[in-house]
Motif scaffolding. Structure first.
Motif, PDB file in Angstrom:
ATOM      1  N   THR A  34       0.828  -1.202   0.000  1.00  0.00           N
ATOM      2  CA  THR A  34       0.000   0.000   0.000  1.00  0.00           C
ATOM      3  C   THR A  34       0.868   1.259   0.000  1.00  0.00           C
ATOM      4  N   LEU A  35       1.861   1.300   0.885  1.00  0.00           N
ATOM      5  CA  LEU A  35       2.741   2.476   0.965  1.00  0.00           C
ATOM      6  C   LEU A  35       3.541   2.686  -0.320  1.00  0.00           C
ATOM      7  N   SER A  36       4.001   1.592  -0.919  1.00  0.00           N
ATOM      8  CA  SER A  36       4.797   1.674  -2.146  1.00  0.00           C
ATOM      9  C   SER A  36       3.927   1.858  -3.383  1.00  0.00           C
ATOM     10  N   ASP A  37       2.634   1.628  -3.223  1.00  0.00           N
ATOM     11  CA  ASP A  37       1.663   1.765  -4.306  1.00  0.00           C
ATOM     12  C   ASP A  37       1.998   0.867  -5.496  1.00  0.00           C
ATOM     13  N   VAL A  38       2.376  -0.389  -5.188  1.00  0.00           N
ATOM     14  CA  VAL A  38       2.652  -1.342  -6.261  1.00  0.00           C
ATOM     15  C   VAL A  38       1.347  -1.819  -6.881  1.00  0.00           C
ATOM     16  N   SER A  39       1.433  -2.269  -8.110  1.00  0.00           N
ATOM     17  CA  SER A  39       0.256  -2.746  -8.829  1.00  0.00           C
ATOM     18  C   SER A  39      -0.253  -4.064  -8.258  1.00  0.00           C
ATOM     19  N   CYS A  40       0.693  -4.925  -7.875  1.00  0.00           N
ATOM     20  CA  CYS A  40       0.313  -6.219  -7.318  1.00  0.00           C
ATOM     21  C   CYS A  40       1.488  -6.812  -6.560  1.00  0.00           C
TER      22      CYS A  40
END
Length: 127
Positions: free
Chosen positions: A79-85
């Motif tokens: 969530t913090l890194s805002d990765v796609s998956c």
């Protein structure tokens, strides 16, 4: 063990790249969906790492993050890194609490039966 890999997809020429989405990885990399968040989210690169503090500082927005870690902090870092998956390699599974947490945060969690290195190779070669 720490495995680090950061790849940018279509680095050679962004004009000729087809967009890739988390849902495409399921088919192209033969993954299983453990938690479906925003499965239509674009994937622009990949990151492989198990040291969560390292991942927070280095994974980029919209990366597909490959890891063997499966604790509640993985969902927080995603969530913090805002990765796609998040792609859990080596057949790692989530417990019910983690599934619920990932669902509540709209985080895509996918699973690969392959080790992290081979999963990263497939990501790099197939996309």
């Amino acid at each position: 063990m720490v495995c680090l890999l950061n790849i940018k997809l279509c680095n050679y020429d962004q004009k000729h790249c087809d967009k890739l989405y988390a849902k495409d990885l399921v088919e192209k990399l033969e993954l299983k969906i453990l938690v479906e968040g925003d499965i239509d989210r674009e994937v622009t690169g990949g990151y492989c790492g198990d040291l969560l503090s390292w991942v927070m500082g280095r994974a980029q927005e919209d990366n597909a993050w490959i890891t063997i870690m499966s604790n509640v902090n993985v969902i927080a870092v995603a969530t913090l890194s805002d990765v796609s998956c998040v792609i859990l390699s080596d057949g790692v599974r989530l417990d019910a609490e983690l599934i619920e947490t990932a669902q509540s945060r709209d985080v895509n969690v996918l699973s690969s039966a392959l080790p992290s290195f081979e999963t990263a190779q497939k990501l790099f070669r197939k996309v």
